[in-house]
Design an enzyme around this catalytic site. Structure first.
Site, PDB file in Angstrom:
ATOM      1  CG  ASP A   5     -13.454   4.646  -2.529  1.00  0.00           C
ATOM      2  OD1 ASP A   5     -13.000   5.251  -3.521  1.00  0.00           O
ATOM      3  OD2 ASP A   5     -12.737   4.181  -1.629  1.00  0.00           O
ATOM      4  CE  LYS A   6     -10.662   3.993  -9.862  1.00  0.00           C
ATOM      5  NZ  LYS A   6      -9.444   4.154  -9.130  1.00  0.00           N
ATOM      6  CG  HIS A   7      -9.711  -0.371  -4.297  1.00  0.00           C
ATOM      7  ND1 HIS A   7      -8.917   0.406  -3.477  1.00  0.00           N
ATOM      8  CD2 HIS A   7      -9.009  -1.500  -4.540  1.00  0.00           C
ATOM      9  CE1 HIS A   7      -7.789  -0.241  -3.236  1.00  0.00           C
ATOM     10  NE2 HIS A   7      -7.826  -1.395  -3.865  1.00  0.00           N
ATOM     11  CB  SER A   8      -7.714   0.652  -9.438  1.00  0.00           C
ATOM     12  OG  SER A   8      -6.705  -0.017 -10.150  1.00  0.00           O
TER      13      SER A   8
ATOM     14  CB  THR B 271      -3.976   6.825  -5.405  1.00  0.00           C
ATOM     15  OG1 THR B 271      -4.496   6.011  -6.465  1.00  0.00           O
ATOM     16  CG2 THR B 271      -4.705   8.151  -5.403  1.00  0.00           C
TER      17      THR B 271
ATOM     18  NE  ARG C 260      -1.865 -11.376   0.779  1.00  0.00           N
ATOM     19  CZ  ARG C 260      -2.640 -10.476   0.172  1.00  0.00           C
ATOM     20  NH1 ARG C 260      -3.140  -9.460   0.854  1.00  0.00           N
ATOM     21  NH2 ARG C 260      -2.920 -10.583  -1.096  1.00  0.00           N
TER      22      ARG C 260
ATOM     23  CB  SER D  34      -6.165  -7.470   1.225  1.00  0.00           C
ATOM     24  OG  SER D  34      -5.385  -6.321   1.208  1.00  0.00           O
TER      25      SER D  34
ATOM     26  CE  LYS E 257      -6.583  -2.476   2.008  1.00  0.00           C
ATOM     27  NZ  LYS E 257      -5.284  -2.777   1.417  1.00  0.00           N
ATOM     28  CE  LYS E 258     -11.139   0.983  -1.199  1.00  0.00           C
ATOM     29  NZ  LYS E 258     -10.911   2.407  -1.418  1.00  0.00           N
TER      30      LYS E 258
HETATM   31  N1  URA Z   1      -4.515  -4.253  -3.004  1.00  0.00           N
HETATM   32  C1  URA Z   1      -4.776  -4.492  -1.687  1.00  0.00           C
HETATM   33  O1  URA Z   1      -5.157  -3.602  -0.946  1.00  0.00           O
HETATM   34  N2  URA Z   1      -4.608  -5.743  -1.241  1.00  0.00           N
HETATM   35  C2  URA Z   1      -4.203  -6.772  -2.017  1.00  0.00           C
HETATM   36  O2  URA Z   1      -4.084  -7.882  -1.529  1.00  0.00           O
HETATM   37  C3  URA Z   1      -3.919  -6.505  -3.375  1.00  0.00           C
HETATM   38  C4  URA Z   1      -4.090  -5.223  -3.856  1.00  0.00           C
END
Ligand code: URA
Length: 443
Positions: A83-86, A123, A171, A186, A190-191
C-alpha cells in the site's frame, strides 16, 4: 497501572511514558475509561513534550492492536499485500491511479483510506462520487474484492484501530493534529492493522501540505519510516512537492475523471499529458513499492512494469473491477456516471504572465467552500464541485486567459470561488525554476 491524571502529569512534566502507561491510555480510549478531556489533555501534552522513538513505537503498536489485525496469508493470494499512503494534499488523486497499477503489476492492494481533512481532499470522498461505491466493508467482503480486482480502496471500519478513530476525532477538534508522534501512530496503526507486507509513504511538503517546510516533512518521514520498520513493516517514504495542486483538478468527481483519463490514456496516452509532478510522483511511489515488495528487481524495471500496466489497459481494468465489486457503475470505463456541477466559470488571469506560484492551501479551502469538503464533522460533500483545468506552474497566459475553471452549485458560490482562486495564483514575468517532484527518499 497509574490513573489517567498521573500519566497526563508525567507527560506534562516532560517524562517519557512507560509501555504500561501507553497501553493504559490506549485501553482507556477503547473501553471509555479515559474521558474525552483526559485523552485530549494527554494529546496536548504529547504535542508540547513530544515522544521518543520507543514511546512512539509503543503507541503505534498499542493502537494497532486496539482492534482487529488483518492477516492475508489465509487468503492465499500468493502475492505481497502492499500500500501507499499520503499525508494529505490538494488534488491528490494518486491512490486512485496507483492502486490499480500496482494490482496490474502483481500485488494485492488492501488500501485503507480516509475522508478529507481540513483543506485536503480524501480518497473515500472522491470514490463516493461514483454512484453506489461502498467504502464500508466487512473483512470477508474486503478479501472478496481483493480476489476479484487485486485492489480495494475502503474505509478503516469500526474494527480496525478503534483507538485511532476516537483519538483522531478528539485531535481534530482540540488543535492536536500537528504532532509527529501522534501522526506517526495514527497513520501506521491503521496500516499495520491492514496486514501489509510493504508500505511507501508519500510525505507531502509545501504550501498545500500539513508539513509546510522541508525540515518538518523530513522529521515526519523519518519517524514514519523508523517506527514502521521497528514494528516489522518494511517502510519507505518519499518527500514530494505540494507547492501546487497535483494534476489539473481538485474536487471529488473531477479528480475521479482525471484519474480515469490517466488510466485509460484519454489524457493523451499512458498519462503523457498529465501534469508532470503528479505523473512523476505516481511512478516514483509505485516503483519504490514494487522494489520493496520484491516484485521488481530494480527501479528501471519497476518503472517499465508500471508503464506497461497503463499502456496495456490492465490498470484501467483492475480499477473497473474494483469499482464494480464495491457497488459502483458496472462499466466505469465506458460510463462513470459522474454528475456535473450546474455552474462552470473560468477564472481569468488578472494580467499577462507566467504562473510562478499558487497558494495551494487557499485553493484547497476554495474547494471546501464550494462544498467539496467539510467545514464540520458530518457535513455532506457535494461531489460535483471543484476546480478543473488548473494551470501548472510555468504556464504562460495572456491577460484574461483562464487560470482554472470553477465548478459550483450556484452562481454566488462560483463568484466567490473565482475571487479566491484568482487571489491564490501568482503571475510573474519569468518562469519559475522547475520543481523537483520527489525531493527525498527516506528509508
Ligand atoms: N492522517 C492520519 O490518518 N492521521 C493523522 O494524524 C494525520 C493524517
Amino acid at each position: 497501572m497509574p490513573p489517567p491524571a498521573e500519566i497526563i502529569r508525567s507527560k506534562r512534566d516532560g517524562a517519557a511514558l512507560s509501555s504500561d502507561d501507553i497501553d493504559g491510555f490506549v485501553q482507556g480510549l477503547v473501553d471509555g475509561s479515559w474521558s474525552d478531556a483526559q485523552a485530549a489533555a494527554l494529546a496536548m501534552a504529547i504535542v508540547w513534550r513530544g515522544m521518543d522513538e520507543r514511546e512512539t513505537t509503543a503507541l503505534t503498536r498499542a493502537m494497532t492492536h486496539s482492534g482487529q489485525v488483518l492477516h492475508w496469508q489465509a487468503e492465499a493470494f500468493g502475492k505481497p499485500a502492499i500500500d501507499k499512503h499520503s499525508t494529505g494534499g490538494v488534488g491528490d488523486k494518486l491512490s486512485l491511479m496507483l492502486a490499480p497499477m500496482l494490482a496490474a503489476c502483481g500485488a494485492v492492494v488492501p488500501m485503507i483510506s480516509g475522508r478529507g481533512l481540513g483543506h485536503t481532499g480524501g480518497t473515500l470522498d472522491k470514490l463516493q462520487a461514483l454512484p453506489g461505491y461502498r467504502v464500508q466493508v466487512e473483512p470477508d467482503e474486503f478479501a472478496r474484492v481483493l480476489h476479484a480486482a487485486g485492489c480495494a480502496i475502503v474505509s478503516a471500519g469500526p474494527q480496525l484501530a478503534p483507538a485511532d478513530r476516537r483519538l483522531y476525532a478528539l485531535r481534530d477538534v482540540t488543535a492536536t493534529v500537528e504532532s509527529v508522534p501522534l501522526i506517526t501512530a495514527s497513520i501506521l496503526s491503521k496500516k499495520l492493522a491492514a496486514g501489509l507486507d510493504a508500505l511507501v509513504l508519500d510525505v507531502k511538503c509545501g504550501a498545500g501540505a500539513f508539513a509546510p517546510t522541508p525540515a518538518a516533512a523530513r522529521a515526519l518521514a523519518e519517524s514514519l519510516v523508523r517506527v514502521g520498520n521497528a514494528a516489522g513493516l518494511p517502510t519507505r517514504a518519499l518527500i514530494t512537492d505540494q507547492d501546487a495542486v497535483l494534476g489539473h483538478t481538485a474536487g471529488n468527481a473531477l479528480e475521479v475523471q482525471e484519474a480515469l483519463d490517466f488510466l485509460t490514456g484519454r489524457d493523451g496516452g499512458a498519462g503523457r499529458d498529465t501534469e508532470p509532478v503528479q505523473r512523476a510522483v505516481t511512478l516514483a511511489l509505485g516503483a519504490q513499492l514494487l522494489v520493496l515488495a520484491g516484485l521488481a528487481p530494480d527501479e528501471p524495471e519497476a518503472l517499465a512494469m508500471l508503464q506497461h500496466s497503463l499502456v496495456s489497459g490492465r490498470a484501467a481494468e483492475h480499477f473497473a473491477r474494483m469499482v464494480r465489486a464495491l457497488g459502483g457503475p458496472a462499466d466505469v470505463l465506458a460510463d462513470a456516471q459522474l454528475t456535473q456541477a450546474p455552474v462552470q466559470r473560468p477564472v481569468p488571469a488578472p494580467r499577462a504572465g507566467v504562473v510562478s506560484a499558487m497558494d495551494t492551501r487557499a485553493l484547497g479551502l476554495a474547494v471546501v467552500a464550494l462544498g467539496g469538503g467539510r467545514l464540520k464533522p458530518g457535513d455532506t460533500v457535494d461531489p460535483r464541485v471543484g476546480l478543473s483545468q488548473v494551470r501548472p506552474r510555468g504556464t504562460a497566459l495572456a491577460a484574461g486567459e483562464p487560470l482554472a475553471l470553477v465548478h459550483a452549485a450556484s452562481e454566488a458560490a462560483a463568484a466567490e470561488a473565482v475571487r479566491a482562486v484568482q487571489a491564490a495564483f501568482t503571475l510573474a514575468d519569468t518562469a519559475p525554476p522547475r520543481p523537483a517532484a520527489v525531493q527525498h527518499l527516506v528509508g
